[in-house]
Design an enzyme around this catalytic site. Structure first.
Site, short mmCIF file in Angstrom:
data_model
loop_
_atom_site.label_atom_id
_atom_site.label_comp_id
_atom_site.label_asym_id
_atom_site.label_seq_id
_atom_site.Cartn_x
_atom_site.Cartn_y
_atom_site.Cartn_z
N ASP A 1 -9.13 -4.37 1.76
CA ASP A 1 -8.27 -5.20 2.09
C ASP A 1 -7.67 -6.08 2.18
O ASP A 1 -6.65 -7.47 2.02
CB ASP A 1 -6.70 -4.83 2.42
CG ASP A 1 -5.71 -3.08 1.66
OD1 ASP A 1 -5.66 -2.90 0.46
OD2 ASP A 1 -5.50 -2.48 2.79
N ASP B 1 -4.06 -1.56 5.28
CA ASP B 1 -4.25 -1.64 6.13
C ASP B 1 -5.99 -1.33 6.61
O ASP B 1 -6.36 -1.45 7.25
CB ASP B 1 -4.04 0.02 6.87
CG ASP B 1 -3.99 0.96 5.32
OD1 ASP B 1 -4.55 0.64 4.43
OD2 ASP B 1 -4.01 2.35 5.16
N ASP C 1 0.51 -0.97 -0.05
CA ASP C 1 -0.38 0.16 -0.43
C ASP C 1 0.23 0.82 0.30
O ASP C 1 2.23 0.95 0.36
CB ASP C 1 -0.97 -0.29 1.71
CG ASP C 1 -1.93 -0.05 1.64
OD1 ASP C 1 -2.88 -0.17 -0.06
OD2 ASP C 1 -2.62 -0.16 1.93
#
Length: 1172
Positions: free
Chosen positions: A793, A789, A468
């Site tokens: 996800d 996070d 990410d």
């Protein structure tokens, strides 16, 4: 919540399951609360309208229930400790008592189940029994030389010592094993409880919003739920904005359930908040919550199952080992059914990691070899004795001699078992466990909280990381640095005077109201530090912008508290925007909206000019703005966010459910550029990854220009490289066919060069990860790690080989789906995880290299020694001692080596790499040869070299000889020095490198040496040792140190020059491997991979067919014999095909063999051909 079940700090007294305090029936109207546990439990079982009806009938409304629970919907509980304790006693506490851990005695009992140990115990007991039996009279002459020498006074008495010593060493081994299991269990529970203590939840107490550990929540608490939470208790919704819950963990329905105060207010523990926010009144905790009820049912069920399970498991273990080895390559049809059956039964045991799979396989193979060797040893010894005594000497078997003979047989049996004990590497599982447990403990210090042990070792093989951007590569401390407002692009934050007052007022309101009220800026912890950002970081960045404009957002929020918000469209990954509607004093409505600028500007029809008046904003103005404002901001790596508003009439009231109609024709107030600086340590960490052969890809929801700018700053992309950066839309267009289905071939064209995926949805991330894992264009299967996070996800984290969740910014859903939690949200911690993972792999390899050398040598010595001299040069007790240093201590010493940066300089091992590399094979065989030469020299001419009595052919119960003691001592010392050699497995020269950084290793080597001195000098009869003098000791030491010098010699020999090693290193022939893998790794291989395997096999078959046909044709051209040609085909073919030749060799028909008729590997066709 699943996690919460495992470990808790306090336990319930037995009878209090119903609600605590013994009121299991719940009839007692708890203390001075009007509502009983039973009532609440019944209430929570209802859903939707039934639940609302019940609340109305019994309590009037939710407010009424709240009062009866002595709580307040606005201020929550008083937080008074006695009140909280009373609630805990009446309604139970919020944890589920874990299953009891195994006691130490149970673990001891389990360790005793080991087959080899049982055999040893039986042998030792027989030996003990016989040693107390004295044959009558002095007819020993009649029994031949069998009993000669056994009659020395005092010797006969000492016969029991060997049996006792064996029993004693068995006890040692068992205790050590049990202790290891126990400490492992304890560590694991400690880890669990640590994970649980870190789980906190937001509640309102005394009107203040505070975070408390989940276990401290009580009935009556007012909890704030928001996007991404995992609900820790059951409750009733008091106020909600656009709340959607994923209840699949309880109901199995994957659709998100919309919750609202007036339709369905029931919130259940263990479910995930997928959208929106709200407040709930906690009504059931711990064992009374829905998850708790399921867990208690499970607990009750498990007790009954446990007994059955154990029996079944044992059976399984023994059959499994044998069955798996024997299956030939399966036919495509026949094998599938059994496979599926097997798969069904093995589904829950997903515990085995790749490494453990490889090791178990190896251990089974070595064990079998040992079994064969020990059986042969016993047979040879017995035959030799029988022939020697009864045939050559011609004695008859006399009744009174029977015990003497049996004593001999028992001695042979013990020698055989000893060979077996040494051959079986029971230290392997121990080494894996120690290494993993040690790494996990140390990884905590490196900010990696490992939730699944095997993730640690998988991480060492990682070939790709999909990371990410926000919070992982960047600091996640958002600050607005540029703004476009009133037709001016300000490169720095403007003075409030530069902005029209009306625009400024709108701006402050839009930011203050249209962000979660949980997001706020707090004064810094330390004087002069940075202000603390609490809640959503992007919103904090915007609130910070308000403060930078010398305005204040708190009065706005006080004037319009959360309850007065008319409608909230919360942020989610599909909308990529958030909107809030408020009712103005004149009864009309105003909508504030903020979101990703390119999405929001499409919905804007007006924009505020320099005077704060709206003017029209056409598509062409929008394109102009994108070019002039948004792209320049994005190219500097800024996130662009557009803030807009719209006034709506009160009459007719708009249809709030029709979101598309409402969030449109907006008026743009401003576009801001938010900077999220790259973490200072990230570029270096990414460089390390790239050097270690790991590709880092960035997957983000951000604009492609921003993403590209940040990727360049991090070093993920370098100017001049061949790479692709894609947006989610393009990615999807490229990987889908006309029907809109995803095609693996299309993904394969993209992923090797893809470095940045921007504006990606959660499904894109999941698709990418799955595509890389399933890809077969590279010969090694890719091992993918993913960081995430957000709740969105979750799927990608679950799909990845290793999922990293953010410990600080991560939502509960992400943590639940992950394998490792990064407690500092920092990308450089991932590099540490890679280092530890590789270290685990190397530690196991070091141990293997050491262990196998000892195994090979000890087995050959015991075997040949027994065959030539009728007695193993190494006695049973000595072997057990060697086994103890080899297995238990060496695994401790070698498995606790700390990792070094050097580990990051090599490429990852593949998933199907052999455990024993060629270099290791060379070391094992090289050291084995050295040790064997030394030992056999000592065995056969040692007595002449040292001028002592020979220890060979000693009669039963004779005193220990110096000769055999020297052999034993030399053997142990060689192992000790070889343990130092084993510290390096890649052919390095300096084996002492970093030895002092591992105190465990040093202390074990020195400790073993000290014990060895004690055993030799004072071990006496039990250890069959005679004390040695200084000169003899020095010779033993000299030979031991020779190991280190010999190691240097071996390191000089280039591995490439030893073609003979290749076969051994790879283990199996290609054909054989396919079959074995199919049979053995069933649990590890998911369906996709299995399909792939089948494809490979069919491909092999096809290829081999063509090759054979070509060879046959060319052979006929040369009119050579057909047999020669077929014989040259590798044995792969012999497994895969039947060759039917028709009697006149004019043409040859080849047909694919089915598994049952396929010959044993290695057999050649012509034996089965018809008359050729």
């Amino acid at each position: 919540m699943g996690e919460m079940a495992n470990s808790a700090v306090e336990f319930y007294p037995k009878g209090t399951r119903g609600g605590g305090g013994g009121r299991a029936d719940g009839t007692h109207a708890g203390g001075d609360f009007v509502v009983t546990v039973k009532e609440l439990r019944e209430l929570m079982e209802l859903r939707g309208t039934d639940a609302l009806q019940k609340i109305q009938d019994s309590y009037g409304d939710t407010e009424g229930l709240c009062q009866r629970l002595q709580s307040s919907t606005t201020d929550g509980l008083s937080g008074d400790p006695t009140d909280l304790e009373r609630r805990g006693q009446i309604y139970g506490q919020n944890f589920i008592p874990p299953k009891k851990p195994k006691t130490f005695m149970e673990l001891v009992w389990e360790a005793l189940q080991d087959v080899t140990l049982i055999i040893l115990e039986i042998a030792a007991i027989i030996s003990l029994g016989l040693s107390f039996y004295q044959p009558p009279g002095k007819e020993s002459e009649a029994c031949g030389n069998a009993s000669a020498g056994a009659e020395d006074e005092g010797e006969a008495e000492a016969g029991w010592i060997e049996g006792a010593a064996i029993l004693l060493s068995v006890v040692c081994v068992v205790l050590v094993t049990a202790f290891n299991d126990w400490s492992k269990e304890k560590q694991f529970r400690g880890l669990q409880s640590r994970i649980e203590q870190e789980q906190k939840f937001t509640v309102v107490r005394k009107g203040n919003v505070i975070q408390i550990p989940v276990a401290d929540m009580v009935v009556g608490d007012m909890a704030q739920v928001k996007y991404g939470d995992l609900l820790p208790a059951d409750g009733i919704l008091v106020q909600g904005n656009d709340l959607k819950i994923d209840e699949s963990s309880l109901t199995g329905e994957s659709d998100h359930v919309r919750k609202s105060v007036d339709k369905d207010p029931m919130l259940l523990s263990g479910t995930h908040v997928m959208e929106g926010s709200g407040r709930m009144l906690v009504t059931a905790v711990g064992v009374n919550s829905q998850t708790g009820i399921i867990f208690t049912l499970l607990g009750a069920g498990e007790m009954e199952e446990d007994g059955k399970e154990k029996k079944a498991k044992k059976q399984d273990k023994q059959d499994g080992g044998v069955a798996m080895e024997m299956q030939p390559l399966k036919s495509a049809e026949g094998g599938e059914v059994e496979d599926r059956e097997k798969k069904k039964t093995n589904v829950p045991k997903k515990e085995k990691s790749v490494l453990q799979g490889k090791l178990t396989k190896l251990a089974v193979q070595i064990g079998k070899a040992g079994l064969v060797m020990s059986a042969i040893t016993v047979i040879i010894l017995v035959l030799y004795f029988v022939i020697d005594t009864f045939v050559i000497e011609g004695h008859a078997w006399l009744a009174e001699c029977t015990p003497v003979y049996i004593q001999y047989f028992v001695k042979f049996f013990i020698i055989g078992v000893t060979v077996l004990v040494v051959a079986v590497p029971e230290g392997l599982p121990l080494a894996v466990t120690i290494s993993l447990a040690y790494s996990v403990k140390k990884m905590m210090k490196d900010n990696n909280l490992v939730r699944h042990l095997d993730a640690c070792e998988t991480m060492g093989n990682a070939t790709a990381i999909c990371s990410d951007k926000t919070g992982t590569l960047t600091t996640n401390r958002m600050t607005v640095v540029q703004t476009y407002v009133g037709d001016v692009h300000h490169r720095v934050i403007p003075d409030p005077g530069q902005i029209n007052p009306r625009t400024l007022d709108l701006l402050v309101n839009a930011i203050a109201i249209n962000s979660a009220y949980t997001s706020k800026i707090m004064p810094p912890d330390v004087e002069g530090g940075l202000a603390k950002q609490v809640g959503n970081k992007t919103e904090c960045g915007l609130l910070g912008f308000v403060l930078d404009l010398q305005q204040d957002y708190t009065p706005v929020r006080e004037q319009i508290p959360e309850e007065r918000l008319y409608k909230v469209y919360t942020f989610n990954s599909v909308r990529k925007s958030m909107s809030t509607v408020i009712k103005l004093p004149d009864g009309s409505f105003r909508l504030y909206s903020k979101g990703a600028s390119e999405i929001m500007l499409k919905k804007c029809s007006y924009i505020l000019d320099a005077n704060g008046e709206p003017r029209s904003f056409r598509p062409r103005d929008r394109d102009e703005m994108v070019k002039q404002v948004i792209e320049p901001m994005a190219c500097e790596g800024l996130r662009t966010i557009c803030i807009a508003f719209r006034d709506l009439p009160s009459n007719p009231e708009p249809d709030w459910e029709n979101e598309a109609e409402i969030v449109t024709e907006l008026t743009c107030i401003t576009v801001v550029g938010i900077e999220d600086p790259v973490r200072p340590e990230v570029p270096d960490a990414i460089r390390k990854c790239q050097r270690a052969g790991i590709t880092v890809r960035m997957v983000t929801g951000d604009n492609i220009n921003t993403a590209r700018a940040i990727a360049a700053k991090c070093g993920i992309i370098h100017p001049g490289d061949d790479f692709i950066c894609l947006e989610g839309k393009d990615f999807n267009r490229r990987i889908r066919n006309e029907k809109g289905e995803i095609e693996q071939e299309r993904i394969d064209k993209i992923w090797p060069k893809l470095r940045v995926l921007a504006r990606s949805s959660p499904t894109d991330k999941h698709t990418l990860v799955k595509g890389i894992i399933d890809s077969s264009i590279v010969e090694q299967r890719q091992v993918v790690a993913v960081t995430g996070d957000g709740t969105n996800d979750g799927p990608a984290l679950k799909k990845a080989d290793v999922g990293f969740a953010m410990g600080i910014a991560g939502t509960d859903v992400a943590k639940e789906a992950s394998d490792i939690i990064l407690t500092d949200d920092n990308f450089s911690s991932i590099v540490k995880a890679v280092m530890w993972g590789r270290n685990v792999y190397d530690s196991i390899s070091k141990f293997l290299q050491f262990q196998l050398t000892v195994n090979v040598v000890a087995v050959i010595v015991a075997f040949t020694g027994a065959c030539i001299t009728q007695d193993s040069p190494l006695k049973a007790v000595q072997m057990l001692w060697v086994n103890l240093i080899m297995d238990t201590f060496a695994s401790l010493a070698l498995a606790t080596e700390p990792p070094t940066e050097a580990l990051l300089l090599r490429k990852p091992y593949g998933r199907n790499n052999p455990l024993i590399s060629l270099t290791m094979m060379k070391n094992i065989l090289g050291h084995g040869v050295y040790q064997l030469v030394i030992i056999f020299t000592l065995l056969f001419i040692g007595e002449r070299m040292f001028n002592i009595d020979s220890g060979r052919n000693a009669p039963l119960h004779s005193p220990p000889s110096e000769h055999y003691t020297i052999i034993f001592n030399t053997f142990v010392l060689m192992q000790l020095f070889n343990e130092i050699n084993a510290r390096k497995i890649h052919g390095e020269r300096n084996v002492f490198d970093g030895i002092f950084s591992n105190p465990i290793f040093c202390s074990i080597v020195l400790g073993t040496f000290a014990v060895q001195i004690v055993i030799v000098q004072w071990g006496g009869k039990p250890f069959s040792c005679a004390p040695l003098n200084v000169e003899q000791w020095l010779w033993c030491l000299f030979v031991g140190v020779g190991e280190l010098l010999w190691g240097q010699v071996i390191a000089t020999v280039p591995t490439e020059r030893l073609p003979c090693l290749k076969e051994a290193g790879l283990g199996l022939e290609p054909g054989e491997e396919e079959g074995e893998e199919l049979a053995e790794d069933e649990e590890e291989i998911d369906c996709a991979e299995r399909e792939l395997r089948r494809g490979q096999i069919l491909w092999f078959r096809g290829l081999n067919r063509i090759q054979t046909q070509m060879e046959v044709v060319s052979t006929f051209k040369r009119s050579g014999s057909f047999q020669g040609a077929v014989r040259r085909r590798s044995s792969v073919l012999s497994q895969l095909h039947d060759v039917n030749t028709i009697s006149t060799p004019s043409h040859v028909a080849l047909s694919t063999a089915t598994a049952n008729t396929s010959p044993a590997p290695g057999s050649e066709f012509p034996d089965r051909n018809g008359p050729a």
